[in-house]
Enzyme design. Sequence first.
Site, PDB file in Angstrom:
ATOM      1  N   GLN A  47       0.801  -1.224   0.000  1.00 13.49           N
ATOM      2  CA  GLN A  47       0.000   0.000   0.000  1.00 13.49           C
ATOM      3  C   GLN A  47       0.836   1.276   0.000  1.00 13.49           C
ATOM      4  O   GLN A  47       0.328   2.341  -0.341  1.00 13.49           O
ATOM      5  CB  GLN A  47      -0.940  -0.001   1.208  1.00 13.49           C
ATOM      6  CG  GLN A  47      -1.975  -1.123   1.138  1.00 13.49           C
ATOM      7  CD  GLN A  47      -2.948  -1.103   2.302  1.00 13.49           C
ATOM      8  OE1 GLN A  47      -2.675  -1.675   3.337  1.00 13.49           O
ATOM      9  NE2 GLN A  47      -4.081  -0.432   2.141  1.00 13.49           N
ATOM     10  N   ARG A 104       3.932  -0.036  13.005  1.00 15.46           N
ATOM     11  CA  ARG A 104       3.651  -1.357  12.450  1.00 15.46           C
ATOM     12  C   ARG A 104       3.699  -1.267  10.927  1.00 15.46           C
ATOM     13  O   ARG A 104       2.996  -0.450  10.339  1.00 15.46           O
ATOM     14  CB  ARG A 104       2.268  -1.845  12.902  1.00 15.46           C
ATOM     15  CG  ARG A 104       1.836  -3.110  12.208  1.00 15.46           C
ATOM     16  CD  ARG A 104       0.465  -3.613  12.648  1.00 15.46           C
ATOM     17  NE  ARG A 104       0.139  -4.821  11.892  1.00 15.46           N
ATOM     18  CZ  ARG A 104      -0.917  -4.963  11.090  1.00 15.46           C
ATOM     19  NH1 ARG A 104      -1.806  -3.995  10.958  1.00 15.46           N
ATOM     20  NH2 ARG A 104      -1.109  -6.078  10.437  1.00 15.46           N
ATOM     21  N   HIS A 150       1.063  -9.307   4.602  1.00 13.77           N
ATOM     22  CA  HIS A 150      -0.119  -8.457   4.496  1.00 13.77           C
ATOM     23  C   HIS A 150      -0.634  -8.576   3.060  1.00 13.77           C
ATOM     24  O   HIS A 150      -0.613  -7.611   2.292  1.00 13.77           O
ATOM     25  CB  HIS A 150       0.223  -7.020   4.875  1.00 13.77           C
ATOM     26  CG  HIS A 150      -0.964  -6.158   5.217  1.00 13.77           C
ATOM     27  ND1 HIS A 150      -1.102  -5.518   6.432  1.00 13.77           N
ATOM     28  CD2 HIS A 150      -2.066  -5.830   4.506  1.00 13.77           C
ATOM     29  CE1 HIS A 150      -2.247  -4.816   6.435  1.00 13.77           C
ATOM     30  NE2 HIS A 150      -2.847  -4.992   5.270  1.00 13.77           N
ATOM     31  N   ASN A 196      -1.670 -10.805   8.445  1.00 17.82           N
ATOM     32  CA  ASN A 196      -2.665  -9.767   8.633  1.00 17.82           C
ATOM     33  C   ASN A 196      -3.993 -10.224   8.029  1.00 17.82           C
ATOM     34  O   ASN A 196      -4.073 -10.516   6.837  1.00 17.82           O
ATOM     35  CB  ASN A 196      -2.250  -8.470   7.923  1.00 17.82           C
ATOM     36  CG  ASN A 196      -3.319  -7.392   8.057  1.00 17.82           C
ATOM     37  OD1 ASN A 196      -3.494  -6.822   9.139  1.00 17.82           O
ATOM     38  ND2 ASN A 196      -4.064  -7.126   6.991  1.00 17.82           N
ATOM     39  N   ASN A 337      -7.546  -5.938  14.528  1.00 23.02           N
ATOM     40  CA  ASN A 337      -7.896  -4.824  13.646  1.00 23.02           C
ATOM     41  C   ASN A 337      -9.383  -4.572  13.793  1.00 23.02           C
ATOM     42  O   ASN A 337     -10.185  -5.505  13.704  1.00 23.02           O
ATOM     43  CB  ASN A 337      -7.602  -5.170  12.183  1.00 23.02           C
ATOM     44  CG  ASN A 337      -6.115  -5.158  11.867  1.00 23.02           C
ATOM     45  OD1 ASN A 337      -5.295  -4.875  12.732  1.00 23.02           O
ATOM     46  ND2 ASN A 337      -5.774  -5.469  10.634  1.00 23.02           N
ATOM     47  N   TYR A 339     -12.663  -1.648  12.962  1.00 22.01           N
ATOM     48  CA  TYR A 339     -13.080  -0.412  12.296  1.00 22.01           C
ATOM     49  C   TYR A 339     -14.496   0.047  12.633  1.00 22.01           C
ATOM     50  O   TYR A 339     -14.750   1.239  12.749  1.00 22.01           O
ATOM     51  CB  TYR A 339     -12.967  -0.565  10.770  1.00 22.01           C
ATOM     52  CG  TYR A 339     -11.530  -0.553  10.295  1.00 22.01           C
ATOM     53  CD1 TYR A 339     -10.905   0.631   9.942  1.00 22.01           C
ATOM     54  CD2 TYR A 339     -10.780  -1.725  10.245  1.00 22.01           C
ATOM     55  CE1 TYR A 339      -9.587   0.660   9.532  1.00 22.01           C
ATOM     56  CE2 TYR A 339      -9.454  -1.712   9.837  1.00 22.01           C
ATOM     57  CZ  TYR A 339      -8.860  -0.516   9.489  1.00 22.01           C
ATOM     58  OH  TYR A 339      -7.550  -0.493   9.104  1.00 22.01           O
ATOM     59  N   GLU A 408      -4.759  -2.194  14.095  1.00 25.59           N
ATOM     60  CA  GLU A 408      -5.323  -1.208  13.154  1.00 25.59           C
ATOM     61  C   GLU A 408      -6.631  -0.672  13.710  1.00 25.59           C
ATOM     62  O   GLU A 408      -7.448  -1.435  14.225  1.00 25.59           O
ATOM     63  CB  GLU A 408      -5.645  -1.829  11.782  1.00 25.59           C
ATOM     64  CG  GLU A 408      -4.460  -2.089  10.890  1.00 25.59           C
ATOM     65  CD  GLU A 408      -4.858  -2.732   9.565  1.00 25.59           C
ATOM     66  OE1 GLU A 408      -5.987  -2.488   9.086  1.00 25.59           O
ATOM     67  OE2 GLU A 408      -4.037  -3.482   9.018  1.00 25.59           O
ATOM     68  N   TRP A 458      -4.636   3.242  11.840  1.00 27.86           N
ATOM     69  CA  TRP A 458      -4.575   3.026  10.395  1.00 27.86           C
ATOM     70  C   TRP A 458      -5.080   4.286   9.722  1.00 27.86           C
ATOM     71  O   TRP A 458      -6.227   4.620   9.884  1.00 27.86           O
ATOM     72  CB  TRP A 458      -5.424   1.829   9.959  1.00 27.86           C
ATOM     73  CG  TRP A 458      -5.206   1.573   8.490  1.00 27.86           C
ATOM     74  CD1 TRP A 458      -5.937   2.086   7.456  1.00 27.86           C
ATOM     75  CD2 TRP A 458      -4.159   0.789   7.909  1.00 27.86           C
ATOM     76  NE1 TRP A 458      -5.393   1.673   6.258  1.00 27.86           N
ATOM     77  CE2 TRP A 458      -4.312   0.879   6.508  1.00 27.86           C
ATOM     78  CE3 TRP A 458      -3.103   0.041   8.436  1.00 27.86           C
ATOM     79  CZ2 TRP A 458      -3.445   0.238   5.624  1.00 27.86           C
ATOM     80  CZ3 TRP A 458      -2.259  -0.598   7.557  1.00 27.86           C
ATOM     81  CH2 TRP A 458      -2.437  -0.496   6.158  1.00 27.86           C
ATOM     82  N   GLU A 465      -5.565   1.945  -1.404  1.00 25.72           N
ATOM     83  CA  GLU A 465      -6.614   1.253  -0.653  1.00 25.72           C
ATOM     84  C   GLU A 465      -7.159   0.066  -1.477  1.00 25.72           C
ATOM     85  O   GLU A 465      -8.333  -0.029  -1.791  1.00 25.72           O
ATOM     86  CB  GLU A 465      -7.707   2.255  -0.239  1.00 25.72           C
ATOM     87  CG  GLU A 465      -8.897   1.710   0.528  1.00 25.72           C
ATOM     88  CD  GLU A 465      -8.595   0.885   1.781  1.00 25.72           C
ATOM     89  OE1 GLU A 465      -7.460   0.920   2.292  1.00 25.72           O
ATOM     90  OE2 GLU A 465      -9.502   0.186   2.231  1.00 25.72           O
TER      91      GLU A 465
HETATM   92  C1  GBH Z   1      -7.822  -3.415   6.725  1.00 24.56           C
HETATM   93  O1  GBH Z   1      -8.749  -4.331   6.233  1.00 24.56           O
HETATM   94  C2  GBH Z   1      -6.535  -3.746   6.044  1.00 24.56           C
HETATM   95  O2  GBH Z   1      -5.678  -4.478   6.891  1.00 24.56           O
HETATM   96  C3  GBH Z   1      -5.830  -2.558   5.463  1.00 24.56           C
HETATM   97  O3  GBH Z   1      -4.840  -2.996   4.592  1.00 24.56           O
HETATM   98  C4  GBH Z   1      -6.836  -1.641   4.812  1.00 24.56           C
HETATM   99  O4  GBH Z   1      -6.245  -0.596   4.121  1.00 24.56           O
HETATM  100  C5  GBH Z   1      -7.737  -1.102   5.897  1.00 24.56           C
HETATM  101  O5  GBH Z   1      -8.328  -2.134   6.624  1.00 24.56           O
HETATM  102  C6  GBH Z   1      -8.832  -0.185   5.396  1.00 24.56           C
HETATM  103  O6  GBH Z   1      -9.716  -0.847   4.552  1.00 24.56           O
HETATM  104  O7  GBH Z   1     -19.133  -6.853   4.729  1.00 24.56           O
HETATM  105  O8  GBH Z   1     -18.475  -9.148   4.840  1.00 24.56           O
HETATM  106  O9  GBH Z   1     -17.624  -7.754   3.109  1.00 24.56           O
HETATM  107  C7  GBH Z   1     -10.071  -3.950   6.135  1.00 24.56           C
HETATM  108  C8  GBH Z   1     -10.970  -4.779   6.994  1.00 24.56           C
HETATM  109  C9  GBH Z   1     -12.625  -6.436   6.847  1.00 24.56           C
HETATM  110  C10 GBH Z   1     -13.072  -4.266   6.009  1.00 24.56           C
HETATM  111  C11 GBH Z   1     -13.782  -6.963   6.056  1.00 24.56           C
HETATM  112  C12 GBH Z   1     -14.207  -4.771   5.200  1.00 24.56           C
HETATM  113  C13 GBH Z   1     -15.825  -6.403   4.887  1.00 24.56           C
HETATM  114  C14 GBH Z   1     -16.761  -7.358   5.530  1.00 24.56           C
HETATM  115  N1  GBH Z   1     -12.076  -5.272   6.216  1.00 24.56           N
HETATM  116  N2  GBH Z   1     -14.794  -5.942   5.801  1.00 24.56           N
HETATM  117  S1  GBH Z   1     -18.075  -7.815   4.485  1.00 24.56           S
END
Ligand code: GBH
Length: 507
Positions: A47, A104, A150, A196, A337, A339, A408, A458, A465
């Site tokens: 990335q 990281r 990753h 990852n 991780n 979000y 993250e 993150w 992305e």
């Molecule tokens: C992380 O993954 C990554 O590690 C990183 O590289 C990336 O840039 C960052 O987040 C931002 O996106 O609704 O069933 O399709 C993202 C984590 C996990 C987010 C799965 C989207 C989709 C679940 N992802 N999720 S689903």
Amino acid sequence: METAKAAPSWRHTKADVVQPPILSTTSMPEASLPKDFLWGFATASYQIEGAVHADGRLDSIWDTFCRKPGKIADGSSGEVACDSYNRTGEDIALLKDLGAKAYRFSLSWSRIIPLGGRNDPVNQPGLDFYVKFVDDLLAAGIVPMVTLFHWDLPDALDKRYGGPLNKEEFTQDFVHYARTVFEAMGSRVKHWITFNEPWCSAVLGYNVGVFAPGRTSDRSKSEEGDSSTECWIAGHSMLLAHAMAVKVYRDEFKERDGGEIGITLNGDWCEPWDTDDPADVEAWQRRLEFVIGWFADPIYFGHYPASMKRQLGDRLPNFTPDEAELIKGTNDFYGMNHYCTNYIRHRSDPADANDFGGNVDVLQENKAGEAIGPPTQAVWLRPYAQGFRKLLNWISERYGGPKIYVTENGTCILGENDKSREEILEDEFRVWYFRTYIQAMAEAVGVDGVDVRGYLAWSLLDNFEWADGYGTRFGATYVDYEGGQKRYPKKSAKTLREIFEGLIKKE
Ligand code: GBH
């Protein structure tokens, strides 16, 4: 708003909640983080690095995937990205400026062993690049946390035997790569992450097909692939490769180097779509098992969740007794991780053979039509900070109170890429996100007693992305891609130090 003392609401379903003892009025539990708490920023090789063919590096599956038309939203790739391969000094100065205690980052396997395999040559310049980078970080007083994988598998291994679809070959090649890295920089690195988010590699790479290598049963996207089996095989191989690399580290390096090793799993919190419907409440638990338990249950318990075996039957590989023994107990820490939060609604029909999510709908609104949080540039990402606290508690309770690093956490912002640089730098939304999420984490630690030791935002930089290309910015630092990759810290990047200084205990 919950007050700092209230227990997380998911616990209210349990009758026998034990509140933490209140020792005296002066030691009331409060949001806080331990004295040696490590905080900083995270990135990943493909990335940010660019320089994809410099000094002997060969293609990873992401280089080849990006060349296929229609795979990346803006037709871009990581060919230049943030040019971090040529700007290590700048990145380290930035980290220092922002007050980061840890960084990281991940290694590009195909820089170190360009063809990937255990009988292929090691590329000394590629290895030296990372050794020097680690030395430079240490000289700047920044703790390196190194991710081995990753998502950027050497393309040669995909072509040779299908990467993680071939358990025997993939596990041995991964272990050889890991040992090569431990030998070269083990004495300097104290925090290792094997994989990852293997969920993303497996599901998005071998089922949905939106990530490299893009395999899926959907023939409009790929000529090859079987969504009903391949993601489970790939996940199984990655789990075993993790376990074998941990064994090598513990047997051959841990005593000498005194470090720790674990895996990083993605995990978003979820809430039932209809709390009054027992089927939704069950689906909510099942969803967490399909995303988190898939990997964490084998690592902590030695087997897959029963809910997965029930739905997937023989399509979910079995652990032989030896494999179960090998994998159980292979986390020195839990890399988390996190979000966002989603609502989970059960599906009434039997699960489709290609289903990977536990036969549920993942939604942003509940039955009453209330959104879990405000929209962002990513359809899947709606901020809900208390979900972070709840998931920290869920992981801690299910897996016996492991030491956790949040490897993250962060957000993108709706329409951010359409704004001027001046506007982007005033990223109040991201400041709000970090404030509320870090506060929620400090409540999980100080009030609920969850053992969190570190937090990596993150991301350090706006970057590539994945399938969304450069239009979605996750950086706390703006990168001017048209202006020579120059870095400009956003307000959020500068706010983290103040947030952590307010929460980390002085003694
Ligand atoms: C992380 O993954 C990554 O590690 C990183 O590289 C990336 O840039 C960052 O987040 C931002 O996106 O609704 O069933 O399709 C993202 C984590 C996990 C987010 C799965 C989207 C989709 C679940 N992802 N999720 S689903």
